[in-house]
Design an enzyme around this catalytic site. Structure first.
Site, PDB file in Angstrom:
ATOM      1  N   ASN A 156       5.109 -16.367  -7.083  1.00  0.00           N
ATOM      2  CA  ASN A 156       4.452 -16.716  -5.636  1.00  0.00           C
ATOM      3  C   ASN A 156       4.811 -18.212  -5.011  1.00  0.00           C
ATOM      4  OD1 ASN A 156       1.982 -16.834  -4.045  1.00  0.00           O
ATOM      5  ND2 ASN A 156       3.418 -15.609  -3.754  1.00  0.00           N
ATOM      6  N   HIS A 162       5.616 -21.944  -4.013  1.00  0.00           N
ATOM      7  CA  HIS A 162       5.707 -22.608  -2.307  1.00  0.00           C
ATOM      8  C   HIS A 162       6.209 -23.752  -2.042  1.00  0.00           C
ATOM      9  CE1 HIS A 162       2.372 -24.458  -4.213  1.00  0.00           C
ATOM     10  NE2 HIS A 162       1.634 -23.383  -4.738  1.00  0.00           N
ATOM     11  N   HIS A 214       5.946 -26.080  -5.387  1.00  0.00           N
ATOM     12  CA  HIS A 214       6.256 -25.488  -6.412  1.00  0.00           C
ATOM     13  C   HIS A 214       8.460 -25.829  -6.628  1.00  0.00           C
ATOM     14  CE1 HIS A 214       4.249 -22.076  -7.571  1.00  0.00           C
ATOM     15  NE2 HIS A 214       4.351 -22.641  -8.458  1.00  0.00           N
ATOM     16  N   GLN A 247      -4.230 -16.553 -19.827  1.00  0.00           N
ATOM     17  CA  GLN A 247      -5.061 -17.321 -19.305  1.00  0.00           C
ATOM     18  C   GLN A 247      -5.659 -16.980 -18.183  1.00  0.00           C
ATOM     19  OE1 GLN A 247      -1.094 -19.744 -18.218  1.00  0.00           O
ATOM     20  NE2 GLN A 247      -2.222 -19.730 -16.391  1.00  0.00           N
ATOM     21  N   LYS A 275      -1.809 -31.735  -9.415  1.00  0.00           N
ATOM     22  CA  LYS A 275      -2.921 -30.493  -8.427  1.00  0.00           C
ATOM     23  C   LYS A 275      -3.754 -30.394 -10.044  1.00  0.00           C
ATOM     24  CE  LYS A 275      -3.917 -26.411  -6.384  1.00  0.00           C
ATOM     25  NZ  LYS A 275      -4.651 -26.203  -7.548  1.00  0.00           N
ATOM     26  N   ASP A 276      -2.967 -29.630 -11.069  1.00  0.00           N
ATOM     27  CA  ASP A 276      -3.458 -28.967 -12.610  1.00  0.00           C
ATOM     28  C   ASP A 276      -3.982 -29.837 -13.150  1.00  0.00           C
ATOM     29  OD1 ASP A 276      -3.772 -25.605 -11.579  1.00  0.00           O
ATOM     30  OD2 ASP A 276      -1.765 -26.198 -10.854  1.00  0.00           O
ATOM     31  N   SER A 319      -1.353 -24.045  -2.892  1.00  0.00           N
ATOM     32  CA  SER A 319      -1.494 -23.138  -4.082  1.00  0.00           C
ATOM     33  C   SER A 319      -1.549 -21.760  -3.943  1.00  0.00           C
ATOM     34  CB  SER A 319      -2.947 -23.294  -4.604  1.00  0.00           C
ATOM     35  OG  SER A 319      -4.166 -22.617  -5.499  1.00  0.00           O
ATOM     36  N   SER A 320      -1.435 -20.537  -5.244  1.00  0.00           N
ATOM     37  CA  SER A 320      -1.113 -20.184  -4.628  1.00  0.00           C
ATOM     38  C   SER A 320      -1.831 -18.825  -3.928  1.00  0.00           C
ATOM     39  CB  SER A 320      -0.369 -18.862  -5.748  1.00  0.00           C
ATOM     40  OG  SER A 320       1.079 -19.594  -6.293  1.00  0.00           O
ATOM     41  N   ARG A 321      -3.236 -19.554  -4.839  1.00  0.00           N
ATOM     42  CA  ARG A 321      -4.729 -19.070  -4.535  1.00  0.00           C
ATOM     43  C   ARG A 321      -5.267 -19.290  -3.365  1.00  0.00           C
ATOM     44  NH1 ARG A 321      -5.347 -19.636 -10.108  1.00  0.00           N
ATOM     45  NH2 ARG A 321      -5.513 -17.356 -11.072  1.00  0.00           N
TER      46      ARG A 321
END
Ligand code: PAF
Length: 284
Positions: A32, A34, A37, A61, A151-152, A187-189
């Site tokens: 996914n 964006h 990535h 995970q 971000k993570d 974020s994909s979310r």
């Protein structure tokens, strides 16, 4: 771009790149894709002459009540984006091929301590799943360098520690977060947010920046910085999981006079309960 789904095909693709004398950079993803990535891929390209990307939604995970089943899977669209992004090899394995034995019986990798705080405390087993899949991917791809988003931030720190502890010959590169114009971290979310939540979401980054400014101005972490931030987030409609100020070097909780800091926030938004995370680094 060569597309492979099995470990033997991946190996032959890697061997071909190595035969051409290529230094290999690796970007692991869950797809996914964006702009965030694509930025990782650009950095990978600067680091090496062969770029390998993986797409694998890693079941290890996700917790039992999390979004593994509904996680966006957009392989065809992702392939189109990657074909335009100067990627040499895409590895998108099936779950059954990738994890040949029952998940409960698999060998795992765990970085204790840091995996149990913040996101790890809210998502038990999450970082064990991340460390295990990244270690397995590193073994399959054998990259010289691997690129992850800041971000993570906790994930990036855990991967650095795992790589160091296990003596893996992989250089880990962290890349700055890519943001929407209003500051929301990509974020994909984000696609789970409804319109109202999408309008509120950038407040998280505004709060992070205000915290950073307050600390810089005071020259130290004042006692009220976290409480003020929590109130602002709650007023905007967030349900706060954590706000934490840590030392980037060892991820220990920061002391009032530390001058190299990372501030991390995780909070949920409204009806959809979408969980957003973000962070900001500061040194003064
Ligand atoms: O950050 C992600 O997308 C995932 O956690 C990763 C590193 C690809 C492991 O599944």
């Amino acid at each position: 771009m060569r597309f492979v789904t099995t470990a033997p095909d991946l190996r032959s693709g890697i061997t071909e790149l190595r035969q051409r004398g290529h230094r290999i950079a690796f970007v692991p993803t869950m797809g996914n894709l964006h702009e965030g990535h694509l930025q990782l891929i650009r950095v990978a390209r600067q680091q090496a002459d062969g770029v390998v990307v993986s797409i694998f939604v890693n079941p290890l995970q996700f917790g039992p009540d999390e979004d593994f089943d509904s996680y966006p899977r957009t392989l065809d669209e992702d392939k189109r984006k990657l074909a335009l992004s100067d990627v040499d090899l895409l590895f998108a394995p099936d779950e059954a091929d990738f994890y040949p034995r029952k998940k409960e019986e698999l060998t795992f990798v765990e970085v204790p301590g840091i995996s149990d705080v913040l996101c790890g405390e809210k998502r038990p087993g999450h970082f064990r799943g991340v460390a295990t899949v990244v270690n397995r991917l590193f073994n399959l791809v054998q990259p010289d360098v691997a690129v992850f988003g800041k971000k993570d931030y906790q994930q990036l720190t855990i991967i650095r520690l795992m790589t160091h502890d296990l003596g893996l010959p992989v250089e880990i590169v962290g890349v700055d977060t890519v943001r929407e114009e209003d500051g929301l971290a990509l974020s994909s979310r984000n696609r789970y947010l409804d319109n109202t939540e999408r309008e509120i979401a950038p407040v998280m980054y505004q709060v992070l920046r205000t915290m950073a400014d307050e600390i810089r101005q005071a020259g130290k972490i004042r006692d009220d910085v976290i409480n003020n931030a929590k109130s602002k987030l709650e007023q905007a409609g967030f349900d706060v999981d954590y706000i934490s100020i840590r030392r980037p070097s060892d991820f220990a909780e920061a002391r009032a006079d530390d001058r190299e800091l990372v501030i991390l926030i995780a909070a949920r938004l409204g009806g959809t309960g979408t969980r957003l995370i973000d962070n900001i680094e500061l040194s003064f």
